[in-house]
Design a protein around this motif. Structure first.
Motif, PDB file in Angstrom:
ATOM      1  N   GLY A  31      29.053 -22.656  -9.422  1.00  0.00           N
ATOM      2  CA  GLY A  31      30.463 -22.153  -8.199  1.00  0.00           C
ATOM      3  C   GLY A  31      29.733 -21.439  -7.861  1.00  0.00           C
ATOM      4  O   GLY A  31      29.647 -20.469  -8.320  1.00  0.00           O
ATOM      5  N   VAL A  32      29.161 -21.741  -6.804  1.00  0.00           N
ATOM      6  CA  VAL A  32      27.805 -20.552  -5.925  1.00  0.00           C
ATOM      7  C   VAL A  32      28.849 -19.456  -5.602  1.00  0.00           C
ATOM      8  O   VAL A  32      28.269 -18.041  -5.981  1.00  0.00           O
ATOM      9  CB  VAL A  32      27.384 -21.318  -4.976  1.00  0.00           C
ATOM     10  N   SER A  33      30.951 -19.476  -4.832  1.00  0.00           N
ATOM     11  CA  SER A  33      31.263 -18.677  -4.437  1.00  0.00           C
ATOM     12  C   SER A  33      31.249 -17.643  -5.778  1.00  0.00           C
ATOM     13  O   SER A  33      31.096 -16.127  -6.080  1.00  0.00           O
ATOM     14  CB  SER A  33      32.082 -18.834  -4.429  1.00  0.00           C
ATOM     15  N   GLY A 101      31.452 -26.326  -6.942  1.00  0.00           N
ATOM     16  CA  GLY A 101      32.164 -25.460  -8.276  1.00  0.00           C
ATOM     17  C   GLY A 101      33.197 -27.054  -8.021  1.00  0.00           C
ATOM     18  O   GLY A 101      33.567 -27.267  -9.368  1.00  0.00           O
ATOM     19  N   HIS A 102      33.752 -27.374  -7.486  1.00  0.00           N
ATOM     20  CA  HIS A 102      35.229 -28.123  -7.571  1.00  0.00           C
ATOM     21  C   HIS A 102      35.171 -29.468  -7.328  1.00  0.00           C
ATOM     22  O   HIS A 102      34.629 -30.366  -8.009  1.00  0.00           O
ATOM     23  CB  HIS A 102      36.328 -28.121  -6.066  1.00  0.00           C
ATOM     24  N   GLY A 103      33.767 -29.592  -5.572  1.00  0.00           N
ATOM     25  CA  GLY A 103      32.836 -30.829  -5.888  1.00  0.00           C
ATOM     26  C   GLY A 103      31.899 -31.143  -6.884  1.00  0.00           C
ATOM     27  O   GLY A 103      32.534 -33.253  -6.845  1.00  0.00           O
ATOM     28  N   VAL A 104      31.389 -30.940  -7.561  1.00  0.00           N
ATOM     29  CA  VAL A 104      30.330 -30.700  -8.532  1.00  0.00           C
ATOM     30  C   VAL A 104      30.670 -30.891  -9.699  1.00  0.00           C
ATOM     31  O   VAL A 104      30.273 -32.146 -10.221  1.00  0.00           O
ATOM     32  CB  VAL A 104      28.892 -29.915  -7.992  1.00  0.00           C
ATOM     33  N   CYS A 105      30.739 -29.850  -9.833  1.00  0.00           N
ATOM     34  CA  CYS A 105      31.045 -29.405 -11.409  1.00  0.00           C
ATOM     35  C   CYS A 105      32.596 -29.959 -11.873  1.00  0.00           C
ATOM     36  O   CYS A 105      33.271 -30.318 -12.828  1.00  0.00           O
ATOM     37  CB  CYS A 105      30.893 -27.816 -12.183  1.00  0.00           C
ATOM     38  N   ALA A 117      41.524 -29.550  -4.652  1.00  0.00           N
ATOM     39  CA  ALA A 117      40.708 -28.679  -4.365  1.00  0.00           C
ATOM     40  C   ALA A 117      39.792 -29.150  -2.881  1.00  0.00           C
ATOM     41  O   ALA A 117      39.863 -28.889  -1.683  1.00  0.00           O
ATOM     42  CB  ALA A 117      40.136 -27.613  -4.620  1.00  0.00           C
ATOM     43  N   VAL A 118      39.080 -30.640  -3.648  1.00  0.00           N
ATOM     44  CA  VAL A 118      38.244 -30.961  -2.648  1.00  0.00           C
ATOM     45  C   VAL A 118      38.727 -32.015  -1.650  1.00  0.00           C
ATOM     46  O   VAL A 118      38.020 -32.440  -0.334  1.00  0.00           O
ATOM     47  CB  VAL A 118      37.267 -32.103  -3.641  1.00  0.00           C
ATOM     48  N   ALA A 119      39.902 -32.706  -2.384  1.00  0.00           N
ATOM     49  CA  ALA A 119      40.822 -33.907  -1.147  1.00  0.00           C
ATOM     50  C   ALA A 119      41.388 -32.482  -0.351  1.00  0.00           C
ATOM     51  O   ALA A 119      41.057 -32.706   1.175  1.00  0.00           O
ATOM     52  CB  ALA A 119      42.456 -33.642  -1.819  1.00  0.00           C
ATOM     53  N   VAL A 120      41.449 -31.023  -0.114  1.00  0.00           N
ATOM     54  CA  VAL A 120      41.524 -30.036   0.521  1.00  0.00           C
ATOM     55  C   VAL A 120      40.832 -29.711   1.357  1.00  0.00           C
ATOM     56  O   VAL A 120      40.423 -30.019   2.580  1.00  0.00           O
ATOM     57  CB  VAL A 120      42.524 -29.181   0.000  1.00  0.00           C
TER      58      VAL A 120
END
Length: 138
Positions: A31-33, A101-105, A117-120
């Motif tokens: 998660g880069v951030s 972080g959310h989308g990939v992992c 989170a990804v839906a938002v």
């Protein structure tokens, strides 16, 4: 014929590979951030600086090999880019993570929180593009 799909495929492969390697080698989620925030708080954790350096180096290498800057960024002023970056940073703080972080992992780990989170993220992105096109067309 455009090669944009090839660049997107390459980027996806690089991100996926980096996520797997970080999990295998360090037991951490890419998660880069979060990596950036923790690197600033714990500067002795060198692996975080390695990940961030890799992100920057990859961008520089792609640019050196002839990749152009997307047209929409060429005509965007620095103030707008900085403001956009700050808003993205605030959003990742509110979401407790970013798209990597959310989308990939997170989605790969079947996280319900990441699915929301990804839906938002995606809904806001789609609305932003739609509104931008409306404004530019007016």
């Amino acid at each position: 014929m455009t090669t944009a799909w090839l660049a997107a495929l390459g980027g996806g492969v690089l991100i996926g590979t980096a996520a797997v390697l970080l999990m295998v080698l360090e037991g951490r989620i890419l998660g880069v951030s979060g990596i950036l925030g923790n690197a600033l708080q714990h500067p002795t954790h060198r692996w975080r600086w390695g990940v961030l350096g890799g992100v920057v180096a990859t961008g520089l290498l792609v640019r050196l090999y002839g990749a152009g800057v997307p047209e929409q960024f060429v005509h965007t002023g620095w103030l707008r880019l900085v403001l956009s970056g700050l808003l993205i940073g605030a959003g990742t703080a509110l979401a407790n993570g970013c798209t990597s972080g959310h989308g990939v992992c997170g989605l790969g780990n079947r996280s319900g929180r990441s699915l929301i989170a990804v839906a938002v993220f995606m809904s806001v992105a789609a609305a932003t593009v739609y509104i931008s096109h409306l404004v530019e067309g007016a």
